[in-house]
Design an enzyme around this catalytic site. Structure first.
Site, PDB file in Angstrom:
ATOM      1  N   LYS A 205       0.865  -1.182   0.000  1.00  0.00           N
ATOM      2  CA  LYS A 205       0.000   0.000   0.000  1.00  0.00           C
ATOM      3  C   LYS A 205       0.892   1.219   0.000  1.00  0.00           C
ATOM      4  CE  LYS A 205      -4.452   0.831   0.061  1.00  0.00           C
ATOM      5  NZ  LYS A 205      -5.511  -0.036  -0.479  1.00  0.00           N
TER       6      LYS A 205
HETATM    7  P1  NAD Z   1     -12.834   7.492  -3.244  1.00  0.00           P
HETATM    8  O1  NAD Z   1     -11.862   8.549  -2.858  1.00  0.00           O
HETATM    9  O2  NAD Z   1     -13.162   7.287  -4.668  1.00  0.00           O
HETATM   10  O3  NAD Z   1     -14.227   7.724  -2.485  1.00  0.00           O
HETATM   11  C1  NAD Z   1     -14.316   7.856  -1.100  1.00  0.00           C
HETATM   12  C2  NAD Z   1     -15.742   8.279  -0.757  1.00  0.00           C
HETATM   13  O4  NAD Z   1     -15.887   8.295   0.654  1.00  0.00           O
HETATM   14  C3  NAD Z   1     -16.098   9.691  -1.232  1.00  0.00           C
HETATM   15  O5  NAD Z   1     -17.460   9.709  -1.598  1.00  0.00           O
HETATM   16  C4  NAD Z   1     -15.867  10.547   0.018  1.00  0.00           C
HETATM   17  O6  NAD Z   1     -16.628  11.744   0.015  1.00  0.00           O
HETATM   18  C5  NAD Z   1     -16.347   9.582   1.067  1.00  0.00           C
HETATM   19  N1  NAD Z   1     -15.840   9.830   2.405  1.00  0.00           N
HETATM   20  C6  NAD Z   1     -14.583  10.118   2.773  1.00  0.00           C
HETATM   21  N2  NAD Z   1     -14.521  10.263   4.101  1.00  0.00           N
HETATM   22  C7  NAD Z   1     -15.765  10.029   4.564  1.00  0.00           C
HETATM   23  C8  NAD Z   1     -16.355  10.016   5.836  1.00  0.00           C
HETATM   24  N3  NAD Z   1     -15.629  10.287   6.922  1.00  0.00           N
HETATM   25  N4  NAD Z   1     -17.687   9.736   5.947  1.00  0.00           N
HETATM   26  C9  NAD Z   1     -18.420   9.469   4.841  1.00  0.00           C
HETATM   27  N5  NAD Z   1     -17.913   9.465   3.609  1.00  0.00           N
HETATM   28  C10 NAD Z   1     -16.611   9.754   3.479  1.00  0.00           C
HETATM   29  O7  NAD Z   1     -12.273   6.132  -2.586  1.00  0.00           O
HETATM   30  P2  NAD Z   1     -12.649   4.652  -3.011  1.00  0.00           P
HETATM   31  O8  NAD Z   1     -11.647   4.177  -3.992  1.00  0.00           O
HETATM   32  O9  NAD Z   1     -14.102   4.553  -3.314  1.00  0.00           O
HETATM   33  O10 NAD Z   1     -12.312   3.880  -1.656  1.00  0.00           O
HETATM   34  C11 NAD Z   1     -13.268   3.746  -0.607  1.00  0.00           C
HETATM   35  C12 NAD Z   1     -12.850   2.588   0.288  1.00  0.00           C
HETATM   36  O11 NAD Z   1     -12.786   1.384  -0.478  1.00  0.00           O
HETATM   37  C13 NAD Z   1     -11.467   2.734   0.922  1.00  0.00           C
HETATM   38  O12 NAD Z   1     -11.488   2.116   2.187  1.00  0.00           O
HETATM   39  C14 NAD Z   1     -10.571   1.957  -0.024  1.00  0.00           C
HETATM   40  O13 NAD Z   1      -9.377   1.515   0.599  1.00  0.00           O
HETATM   41  C15 NAD Z   1     -11.500   0.798  -0.346  1.00  0.00           C
HETATM   42  N6  NAD Z   1     -11.180   0.073  -1.569  1.00  0.00           N
HETATM   43  C16 NAD Z   1     -11.091   0.697  -2.764  1.00  0.00           C
HETATM   44  C17 NAD Z   1     -10.820  -0.034  -3.902  1.00  0.00           C
HETATM   45  C18 NAD Z   1     -10.788   0.588  -5.269  1.00  0.00           C
HETATM   46  O14 NAD Z   1     -10.679  -0.159  -6.245  1.00  0.00           O
HETATM   47  N7  NAD Z   1     -10.907   1.895  -5.410  1.00  0.00           N
HETATM   48  C19 NAD Z   1     -10.612  -1.420  -3.816  1.00  0.00           C
HETATM   49  C20 NAD Z   1     -10.711  -2.039  -2.575  1.00  0.00           C
HETATM   50  C21 NAD Z   1     -11.000  -1.280  -1.462  1.00  0.00           C
END
Ligand code: NAD
Length: 425
Positions: free
Chosen positions: A115
């Site tokens: 990461k």
């Molecule tokens: P992103 O930046 O695209 O979206 C994050 C979302 O969460 C946004 O809508 C933001 O406004 C919201 N957010 C942030 N802080 C917040 C809070 N305190 N309360 C409510 N909403 C909040 O990120 P993402 O890629 O969608 O990742 C989200 C989660 O999924 C993370 O934990 C990431 O590690 C995990 N994840 C992502 C992927 C991927 O392919 N992008 C894969 C596996 C896991």
């Protein structure tokens, strides 16, 4: 540049690393593995901390802290996302890298976990600044990444454009184009069809399997989704398409509710136009802190870690929680939810669709051949279904929670690879 290759991760107090290590301990205790194995798995193989200087658009200089942690290489090169968020620190990145190791082993893709992150708020920077900071970070971590070493992908605050800049910076240093150095690239640069929605597709697929095995009919199921970014948005869309009534969603700026079920397509247009779910016409504004404790059948945390805690877990009304985010449930919350009989589908299973299609993207880059979107989605479904059944069967056979079963299976596979390879020298 600071190298540390000998640090045994030792978290202080609560936080994702404490949770990750506790999950590992419980898997080791279940498997009966010894102290050497414990130390090997609790300790990242390699950690790199870098300072990332940025020339801002106004000419001033700012310096940000950047990290890349490679937790394990026993099953293959390291693989894991890159996060831009103000609170990124080394312990968080260590925890996320460890979870990536388990995730890759659980869905059986030939990677270890990694990461990366920069402690920066992308919302406070122009596109040009984000490009410069991405390129400088990439050049700082360049010695330890590469298609056979460590392959970054998007995470919170980063996207396919970030991956294009990373690939270009790496390729410029190598003197030729190296598409396999990152995944989650734009399709026009060798990204995989189906990658952008893969995590969400996997989340929805696993949620539907969990609902089926716990007697919930999608057409009569209600849901709430925390986070409307790369994961939450399409997870809500796929769930709604399967007939689930998504009553509420939230993002960092607010939360909205509609008892008739949200129109996710129109909501997505609203978010594209305004940047937030807040203020979506015809919906009620609710307290964002209540999104996971609403009266729904299914809750999908898809934002950040540590949102289900000892302070709110006893108020959860959902029957099933599917972890789109990494680490959304603390240890205390896990215990409370287990007591209440809430089914928790753990992150390393639920959100593994992203790394599965990242793997497909890497395979396509190595083959220099593009698969059809249908091929990608079918193979993704296959991987997720196989992992789901492995976890359910193992949990049933050993009287474990899904998280305990998923972690134990993954730890077993990583340890087996380590044993077969032996310890050098
Ligand atoms: P992103 O930046 O695209 O979206 C994050 C979302 O969460 C946004 O809508 C933001 O406004 C919201 N957010 C942030 N802080 C917040 C809070 N305190 N309360 C409510 N909403 C909040 O990120 P993402 O890629 O969608 O990742 C989200 C989660 O999924 C993370 O934990 C990431 O590690 C995990 N994840 C992502 C992927 C991927 O392919 N992008 C894969 C596996 C896991």
């Amino acid at each position: 540049m600071t190298w540390s290759t000998t640090t045994t991760a030792a978290p202080t107090g609560a936080g994702p690393l404490t949770d990750a290590l506790a999950q590992l301990e419980s898997a080791l205790a279940h498997l009966g593995y010894n102290g050497g194995t414990r130390q090997m798995l609790a300790t990242p193989r390699r950690e790199l901390m870098v300072s990332v200087p940025l020339r801002r658009d106004d000419g001033s200089i700012a310096v940000y802290s950047g990290y890349r942690v490679q937790h394990n290489f026993s099953r293959g090169p390291a693989k894991g996302g890159l996060r831009f968020a103000p609170n990124v620190d080394l312990d968080e990145v260590r925890a996320l890298a460890m979870w990536m190791t388990w995730k890759c082993a659980l869905v059986d893709v030939p990677y270890g976990g990694a990461k990366g992150g920069i402690a920066i708020d992308p919302r406070e920077h122009s596109l040009a600044e984000l490009e410069r900071v991405t390129r400088r970070y990439t050049s700082e971590i360049l010695p330890i990444i590469g298609p056979t070493k460590d392959i970054p992908a998007p995470d919170i605050g980063t996207d396919e454009r970030t991956m294009a800049w990373m690939m270009d910076t790496y390729s410029a240093a190598m003197g030729h184009t190296v598409p396999g150095v990152v995944t989650g690239k734009p399709v026009s640069l060798g990204g995989s069809l189906g990658r952008a929605a893969a995590t969400s597709r996997g989340v929805a697929h696993v949620a539907l399997m969990a609902m089926a095995s716990h007697g919930l009919d999608p057409e009569r199921t209600t849901a709430s989704v925390q986070g409307f970014g790369k994961v939450g948005r399409d997870a809500a869309r796929f769930l709604a398409a399967a007939g689930v009534k998504v009553l509420a969603v939230s993002d960092i700026d607010g939360a909205i509710y509609d008892e008739r079920g949200l129109d996710i397509g129109r909501l997505a247009q609203h978010v594209d136009a305004t940047g937030s779910v807040a203020g979506f016409e015809g919906t009620e504004s609710i307290d964002p802190a209540s999104i996971l404790t609403l009266d729904v059948d299914l809750a999908v945390p898809a934002a950040v870690e540590g949102v289900l805690t000892g302070a709110n877990a006893d108020r959860v009304q959902a029957k099933i929680i599917v972890e789109g985010a990494n680490g959304p449930t603390t240890r205390e919350a896990d215990a409370i939810l287990a007591d209440k009989g809430v089914v928790v589908v753990p992150d390393i299973l639920a959100n593994a669709g992203g790394v599965v299609v990242s793997y497909f993207e890497w395979v396509q880059a190595n083959q220099a051949y593009q698969w059809s979107e249908r091929d990608v989605n079918d193979r993704l479904e296959d991987k997720m279904t196989t992992a789901w059944h492995a976890v359910v069967d193992y949990a049933g056979a050993h009287g474990l929670s899904y998280r305990e079963a998923a972690t134990a299976l993954a730890v077993q596979r990583v340890t087996e690879a380590h044993r077969l390879r032996g310890l050098y020298p």
